[in-house]
Design an enzyme around this catalytic site. Structure first.
Site, PDB file in Angstrom:
ATOM      1  N   ILE A 203     -42.209  32.990 -52.562  1.00 14.35           N
ATOM      2  CA  ILE A 203     -43.655  33.056 -51.898  1.00 14.35           C
ATOM      3  C   ILE A 203     -43.483  33.796 -50.776  1.00 14.35           C
ATOM      4  O   ILE A 203     -43.010  33.378 -49.844  1.00 14.35           O
ATOM      5  CB  ILE A 203     -44.090  31.394 -51.879  1.00 14.35           C
ATOM      6  CG1 ILE A 203     -43.725  30.501 -52.901  1.00 14.35           C
ATOM      7  CG2 ILE A 203     -45.741  31.331 -51.170  1.00 14.35           C
ATOM      8  CD1 ILE A 203     -44.755  30.724 -54.231  1.00 14.35           C
ATOM      9  N   ARG A 292     -36.176  11.240 -42.625  1.00 12.82           N
ATOM     10  CA  ARG A 292     -35.931  10.923 -41.235  1.00 12.82           C
ATOM     11  C   ARG A 292     -37.114  10.991 -40.514  1.00 12.82           C
ATOM     12  O   ARG A 292     -37.946  11.570 -40.899  1.00 12.82           O
ATOM     13  CB  ARG A 292     -34.735  11.682 -40.511  1.00 12.82           C
ATOM     14  CG  ARG A 292     -35.351  13.290 -40.564  1.00 12.82           C
ATOM     15  CD  ARG A 292     -34.417  14.327 -39.831  1.00 12.82           C
ATOM     16  NE  ARG A 292     -35.036  15.419 -39.416  1.00 12.82           N
ATOM     17  CZ  ARG A 292     -35.089  16.455 -40.463  1.00 12.82           C
ATOM     18  NH1 ARG A 292     -34.820  16.578 -41.657  1.00 12.82           N
ATOM     19  NH2 ARG A 292     -35.763  17.609 -40.125  1.00 12.82           N
ATOM     20  N   ARG A 338     -41.919  23.255 -28.018  1.00  8.48           N
ATOM     21  CA  ARG A 338     -40.696  23.037 -27.818  1.00  8.48           C
ATOM     22  C   ARG A 338     -40.202  23.855 -26.628  1.00  8.48           C
ATOM     23  O   ARG A 338     -40.068  24.891 -26.952  1.00  8.48           O
ATOM     24  CB  ARG A 338     -39.736  23.038 -29.186  1.00  8.48           C
ATOM     25  CG  ARG A 338     -40.256  22.073 -30.120  1.00  8.48           C
ATOM     26  CD  ARG A 338     -39.246  22.266 -31.161  1.00  8.48           C
ATOM     27  NE  ARG A 338     -39.421  21.479 -32.506  1.00  8.48           N
ATOM     28  CZ  ARG A 338     -38.649  21.235 -33.572  1.00  8.48           C
ATOM     29  NH1 ARG A 338     -37.542  21.677 -33.532  1.00  8.48           N
ATOM     30  NH2 ARG A 338     -39.126  20.892 -34.505  1.00  8.48           N
TER      31      ARG A 338
HETATM   32  C1  MV4 Z   1     -39.146  29.544 -49.620  1.00 10.61           C
HETATM   33  C2  MV4 Z   1     -39.894  30.549 -49.234  1.00 10.61           C
HETATM   34  C3  MV4 Z   1     -40.448  31.363 -49.797  1.00 10.61           C
HETATM   35  N1  MV4 Z   1     -40.365  30.997 -51.413  1.00 10.61           N
HETATM   36  N2  MV4 Z   1     -39.187  29.328 -51.022  1.00 10.61           N
HETATM   37  C4  MV4 Z   1     -36.787  28.281 -45.558  1.00 10.61           C
HETATM   38  C5  MV4 Z   1     -36.334  26.925 -45.299  1.00 10.61           C
HETATM   39  C6  MV4 Z   1     -36.286  25.932 -46.227  1.00 10.61           C
HETATM   40  N3  MV4 Z   1     -36.582  24.896 -46.002  1.00 10.61           N
HETATM   41  C7  MV4 Z   1     -37.347  26.646 -47.386  1.00 10.61           C
HETATM   42  N4  MV4 Z   1     -37.773  27.914 -46.888  1.00 10.61           N
HETATM   43  C8  MV4 Z   1     -38.200  28.768 -47.643  1.00 10.61           C
HETATM   44  N5  MV4 Z   1     -38.582  28.646 -48.936  1.00 10.61           N
HETATM   45  C9  MV4 Z   1     -39.682  30.026 -51.667  1.00 10.61           C
HETATM   46  N6  MV4 Z   1     -39.890  29.704 -53.055  1.00 10.61           N
HETATM   47  C10 MV4 Z   1     -39.809  30.716 -47.816  1.00 10.61           C
HETATM   48  C11 MV4 Z   1     -39.104  29.954 -46.866  1.00 10.61           C
HETATM   49  C12 MV4 Z   1     -39.062  30.420 -45.451  1.00 10.61           C
HETATM   50  C13 MV4 Z   1     -39.508  29.483 -44.411  1.00 10.61           C
HETATM   51  C14 MV4 Z   1     -40.151  28.080 -44.799  1.00 10.61           C
HETATM   52  C15 MV4 Z   1     -40.628  27.558 -44.008  1.00 10.61           C
HETATM   53  C16 MV4 Z   1     -40.757  27.876 -42.463  1.00 10.61           C
HETATM   54  C17 MV4 Z   1     -40.202  28.773 -42.184  1.00 10.61           C
HETATM   55  C18 MV4 Z   1     -39.659  29.974 -43.245  1.00 10.61           C
HETATM   56  C19 MV4 Z   1     -39.116  31.132 -43.000  1.00 10.61           C
HETATM   57  C20 MV4 Z   1     -38.507  31.798 -43.675  1.00 10.61           C
HETATM   58  C21 MV4 Z   1     -38.477  31.550 -45.184  1.00 10.61           C
END
Ligand code: MV4
Length: 451
Positions: A203, A292, A338
């Site tokens: 995404i 948490r 933060r």
């Molecule tokens: C994703 C995404 C795009 N597509 N999954 C980053 C950490 C993990 N918790 C999930 N993450 C992501 N998963 C799909 N299928 C983009 C991210 C992501 C992201 C997510 C939340 C906050 C910051 C981010 C920074 C880069 C990528």
């Protein structure tokens, strides 16, 4: 209710928990490392036990010593805060054996949600929308490629034991896939000793929206609305806000009901968070559950008026939730910045050291969560986050003005901090308009470099 709680943490969250306990008439035991004898949490608690050397593995992660300290002081429960042992199911099982209440969910729930691929399967079975992708874990690149072709590129390859971006790779094309998969898998094996992977459709620039959940041990689950945590750098959140500016009341209801469904599918109790990705067409997908209390919990407290730490302690003691979903209303807007002892000019390198001048802002709707005091020396061994500045006002525009004023008033001298960086961030035109997504900081840094 408990008479005495041991707090297995340090810094501002330990202080936050000590304060909540004191208001509830619960005595507190702090633990500290030899590097933290002068730390605020060690001074504020009713009793303090130094349990080991500076390195976290010898102190704040030393399960045997923490349990010994708990038994020796007669504390009936342990609050783990966040980080350290907060999502360690082995520790939860050890607490159980010692007849100590772990203030959090059960070991089995932590295990079930800690395995991200298994969590995905649980949510799919419950009818919670997940990112299109694998139904089961994937162990080799060849199998992965077949599935990736079905999903359609680009895809995200993720470690089942991951989180926080480790063991995660994008594959843009079929040609990319096998090497990306192998790199991600090797990283996962090295970091988590577990090379179990799963694959999702990628995404592009989503919003990271998470719903706060509260659940008791009697089957009652409520949500406390969402936080927009899209402003992150290298998977470290910098600014969080509640509510998310892009979510309508209708969408909030729908996502909130989904979050409750997810928590129920997990058999969850305690405070927890359901993480979603929200795309440009307002489609949302479950990605992970955090088992948490989180760093950014205060923004939810400010807009709901509910003390999450106190509720977490009450449900751990077996009490029923004191709120129904109808009792929860979202009032106004809250933002958290933060403040870290780090140098944005030097790739955000940590900058520990002695505080030579300190002033916290105050006034209506301004909240400071910190373990700093004037003359304190920030040790180099732990996280660099030193102040959480939280503001609350009637709407986002007013909250932003309040944050601007509060950041301007905050003084942290003696160490380099990201205070000026935060000031620039909240004044960015895109941020002011609410155009937050997970690519925001990167674009902001590029813009800065060009100037
Ligand atoms: C994703 C995404 C795009 N597509 N999954 C980053 C950490 C993990 N918790 C999930 N993450 C992501 N998963 C799909 N299928 C983009 C991210 C992501 C992201 C997510 C939340 C906050 C910051 C981010 C920074 C880069 C990528």
């Amino acid at each position: 209710m408990f008479d005495k709680i041991l707090i297995a943490n340090r810094g501002e969250i330990a202080v936050r928990i000590i304060r909540a306990c004191r208001e509830m008439g619960i005595r507190t035991v702090a633990i500290c490392s030899t590097a933290d004898k002068e730390a605020l949490h060690a001074q504020l608690a009713d009793e303090t036990i130094c349990i080991g050397p500076a390195a976290s593995k010898d102190s704040y992660l030393n399960m045997e010593r923490i349990l010994s300290a708990t038994l020796a002081t007669g504390a009936q429960a342990i609050h783990p805060g966040f980080g350290f042992l907060s999502e360690n199911s082995k520790f939860v099982r050890m607490c159980e054996k010692c007849n100590i209440t772990f203030i959090g969910p059960s070991a089995d729930i932590i295990d079930k949600m800690g395995d991200k691929s298994a969590a995905r399967s649980t949510m799919m079975a419950a009818g919670v929308p997940v990112v299109p992708g694998t139904k089961e874990a994937v162990y080799d690149a060849k199998t992965g490629l077949t599935i990736a072709k079905e999903i359609g590129f680009p895809v995200m390859i993720k470690a089942s034991a991951g989180g926080g971006g480790k063991g995660m790779r994008i594959a843009h094309t079929e040609e990319d896939f096998e090497s990306s998969f192998d790199t991600a898998k090797m990283e996962a094996e090295k970091s988590f000793a577990d090379g179990t992977m799963y694959i999702e459709k990628y995404i592009a620039n989503p919003k990271h929206v998470e719903f706060q959940i509260l659940a008791d041990q009697h089957g009652n689950v409520i949500h406390l609305g969402e936080r927009d945590c899209s402003i992150q750098r290298k998977h470290q959140k910098m600014i969080e806000e509640a509510p998310c500016a892009a979510i309508s009341e209708t969408l909030r209801k729908k996502m909130g009901q989904t979050a409750i469904k997810a928590a129920k599918a997990a058999g969850y109790y305690s405070a927890g968070t359901i993480e979603f990705l929200l795309d440009a067409s307002n489609d949302f997908y479950f990605i992970e559950m955090n088992t948490r209390i989180q760093v950014e919990h205060p923004v939810t407290e400010m807009v709901t008026g509910i003390d999450l730490i106190k509720e977490q302690i009450r449900v751990a003691a077996g009490e029923k939730l004191r709120y129904t979903q109808e009792d929860v209303t979202i009032k106004g807007h809250a933002i958290e910045c933060r403040i870290n002892a780090e140098d944005p000019e030097k790739n955000f390198m940590p900058c520990p050291g002695k505080i030579t001048d300190l002033h916290f802002p105050g006034g209506m709707g301004i909240r400071v969560e910190s373990a700093l005091y004037n003359g304190y020396t920030i040790p180099p061994f732990y996280d660099s986050m030193v102040v959480k500045l939280i503001v609350h006002d009637d709407n986002r525009e007013l909250a932003l003005k309040k944050m601007s004023s509060a950041l301007g008033e905050l003084i942290v001298q003696g160490v380099t901090t990201n205070l000026d960086f935060q000031y620039e961030l909240i004044h960015d035109e895109g941020f002011q308009k609410g155009n937050t997504d997970t690519g925001f900081i990167e674009r902001f840094m590029e813009k800065k470099a060009d100037n």
